[in-house]
Design a protein around this motif. Sequence first.
Motif, PDB file in Angstrom:
ATOM      1  N   ASP A  53     -16.761 -16.603  10.068  1.00 26.45           N
ATOM      2  CA  ASP A  53     -15.629 -15.877   9.480  1.00 26.45           C
ATOM      3  C   ASP A  53     -14.347 -15.893  10.320  1.00 26.45           C
ATOM      4  OD1 ASP A  53     -14.765 -14.683   7.148  1.00 26.45           O
ATOM      5  OD2 ASP A  53     -15.009 -12.650   7.928  1.00 26.45           O
ATOM      6  N   ASN A  54     -14.297 -16.772  11.346  1.00 19.78           N
ATOM      7  CA  ASN A  54     -13.011 -16.963  12.034  1.00 19.78           C
ATOM      8  C   ASN A  54     -12.367 -18.293  11.646  1.00 19.78           C
ATOM      9  OD1 ASN A  54     -14.844 -18.590  13.357  1.00 19.78           O
ATOM     10  ND2 ASN A  54     -14.217 -17.997  15.429  1.00 19.78           N
ATOM     11  N   THR A  62     -11.270 -13.610   5.020  1.00 19.51           N
ATOM     12  CA  THR A  62     -11.476 -14.089   6.391  1.00 19.51           C
ATOM     13  C   THR A  62     -11.149 -12.943   7.335  1.00 19.51           C
ATOM     14  OG1 THR A  62     -10.850 -16.342   5.742  1.00 19.51           O
ATOM     15  CG2 THR A  62     -10.742 -15.824   8.095  1.00 19.51           C
ATOM     16  N   CYS A  64     -12.743 -12.363  10.763  1.00 21.24           N
ATOM     17  CA  CYS A  64     -13.165 -12.430  12.173  1.00 21.24           C
ATOM     18  C   CYS A  64     -14.028 -11.232  12.546  1.00 21.24           C
ATOM     19  CB  CYS A  64     -11.962 -12.510  13.121  1.00 21.24           C
ATOM     20  SG  CYS A  64     -10.999 -13.995  12.909  1.00 21.24           S
ATOM     21  N   SER A  66     -13.421  -8.240  12.191  1.00 15.76           N
ATOM     22  CA  SER A  66     -12.578  -7.208  12.795  1.00 15.76           C
ATOM     23  C   SER A  66     -11.957  -6.306  11.732  1.00 15.76           C
ATOM     24  CB  SER A  66     -11.445  -7.867  13.584  1.00 15.76           C
ATOM     25  OG  SER A  66     -10.618  -6.880  14.180  1.00 15.76           O
ATOM     26  N   GLU A 100     -16.769  -9.718  16.896  1.00 18.11           N
ATOM     27  CA  GLU A 100     -15.346  -9.574  16.581  1.00 18.11           C
ATOM     28  C   GLU A 100     -14.497 -10.572  17.381  1.00 18.11           C
ATOM     29  OE1 GLU A 100     -13.845  -5.589  17.188  1.00 18.11           O
ATOM     30  OE2 GLU A 100     -11.872  -6.118  16.379  1.00 18.11           O
ATOM     31  N   PHE A 101     -13.721 -11.376  16.683  1.00 13.09           N
ATOM     32  CA  PHE A 101     -12.876 -12.416  17.292  1.00 13.09           C
ATOM     33  C   PHE A 101     -13.664 -13.345  18.214  1.00 13.09           C
ATOM     34  CE2 PHE A 101      -9.485  -9.501  15.941  1.00 13.09           C
ATOM     35  CZ  PHE A 101      -8.704 -10.411  15.226  1.00 13.09           C
ATOM     36  N   VAL A 178      -9.136 -19.153  13.929  1.00 17.43           N
ATOM     37  CA  VAL A 178      -8.389 -18.049  14.531  1.00 17.43           C
ATOM     38  C   VAL A 178      -8.601 -18.111  16.048  1.00 17.43           C
ATOM     39  CG1 VAL A 178      -8.054 -15.556  14.631  1.00 17.43           C
ATOM     40  CG2 VAL A 178      -8.583 -16.659  12.447  1.00 17.43           C
ATOM     41  N   PHE A 180      -9.101 -17.668  19.879  1.00 15.55           N
ATOM     42  CA  PHE A 180      -9.604 -16.727  20.880  1.00 15.55           C
ATOM     43  C   PHE A 180      -9.057 -17.217  22.226  1.00 15.55           C
ATOM     44  CE2 PHE A 180     -13.991 -15.700  23.113  1.00 15.55           C
ATOM     45  CZ  PHE A 180     -13.330 -15.044  24.131  1.00 15.55           C
ATOM     46  N   ASP A 185     -11.750 -23.163  22.843  1.00 12.02           N
ATOM     47  CA  ASP A 185     -12.337 -23.063  21.495  1.00 12.02           C
ATOM     48  C   ASP A 185     -12.636 -24.439  20.883  1.00 12.02           C
ATOM     49  OD1 ASP A 185     -11.707 -20.308  21.642  1.00 12.02           O
ATOM     50  OD2 ASP A 185      -9.930 -20.478  20.364  1.00 12.02           O
TER      51      ASP A 185
END
Length: 448
Positions: A53-54, A62, A64, A66, A100-101, A178, A180, A185
């Motif tokens: 989901d990131n 979407t 992340c 969070s 999360e993230f 997304v 990080f 990444d």
Amino acid sequence: VEASYNQINAVDDQVKAFLTLNEEEAKKQAKELDEKLGSDASILYGMPIGIKDNIVTKGLRTTCASQILDNLNDPLYDATVMQKLDTENTVNIGKLNMDEFAMGSSTENSSYENTRNPWNTDYVPGGSSGGSAAAVAAGEVFFSLGSDTGGSIRQPAAFCGVVGMKPTYGLVSRFGLVAFASSLDQIGPITRTVEDNAHLLQAIVGNDKMDSTSANVDIPNYSNAFKEDVKGLRIAVPKEYLQEGVNPEVKEAVLAALKQYEELGATWEEVSLPHSKYAVAAYYLLASSEASANLSRFDGVRYGVRTEKNVDMVDMFKQSRAEGFGDEVKRRIMLGTFALSSGYYDAYYKKAQKVRTLIKNDFEKIFDEYDVVIGPTTPTPAYKVGEKIDDPLTMYTDDVLTTPVNLAGLPGMSIPCGFSSDGLPIGLQIIGRHFDESTIYRTAYAYE
Ligand code: GLN
């Protein structure tokens, strides 16, 4: 696609791998694909796939995992990997849970739910791509995408007994992932078999003008790797990877795998990665520094949730972030901001960058003489839900075997290599030269 949703209906209230399902759209798409199926269909045609989901999916929520992105229900574009999967006609089944993230190692940092290890639901699936690994292990999808900044594909693959590849930095576009820690990444495939893994990687690699760090290299046909055996393959086994903190059952499983490689005609020798013991410290400084900058975009204005409190502009930024981010994310932002602040930059950030170079040099020296590096993926098999969540430092130090690979930008893979006496999977890590995913696949396939 139908079988995928049937399995999700049967098991996902226990496994909790998915955050968002794409059921209506996916079934519609599957029907259309059935109708136009031709003899030239790609190997992944119609294949159900789950997405961490990131990774931004056009029109599909979407988050992340969070609260700050809780309302991002209708993203405006697709990540490059999603565009590429689209041309292969895969079917997106839904979005998968994560820390999360992507900050964490057990998926317990998700602000929504705890994903469980399908082998034993008292245990964590690993993280941060815990949903991606658990969904494959539970038979909900055959393929998923995860992301790996410091181990987040390989470690959950090891805990869930599936195959996970972290490609060379730059091989897969990060556009729409997304961010990080941008210098670490990478998106990569999680699958049940090594062959499936190579097919999915083949579909998502390639230079992309939307990602300035994307590499412009020749892409081999990864399937050719399966035509070659491992006779004469030179394996390096870092002694640090079998030392302190590595659980005896994990060590035993890795040594048994090495024995099998010997029987297949490969040779192995012990080597040293003398700086790998500093990898966790360097990683958490660098990753948190980059995260503190990357996450500044979440301010309640440009993306996501804004506080409902009636406050002035600056307090609106503060309050939105205070409400939207979880504890681990806040911890990283504070650590990273501190490490980058004037007066501390040289002592922490700059020093960690130097350590990063030393770690990369250690690997380069080894690859002058050996084809792959092999060791365990994780020091222990999966642990129980709740066991380590209040002890972030222990969780960080568990990343000792995966973070060196990200710091060096190398490709690394985890494949299953047996079970602990508790019946939990153990992962074997295979690390290759930059852009030499083929040799990793060849090595993994011979063992599998
Ligand atoms: N466990 C590591 C961390 O928490 C790795 C995470 C990842 O690879 N995304 O940062």
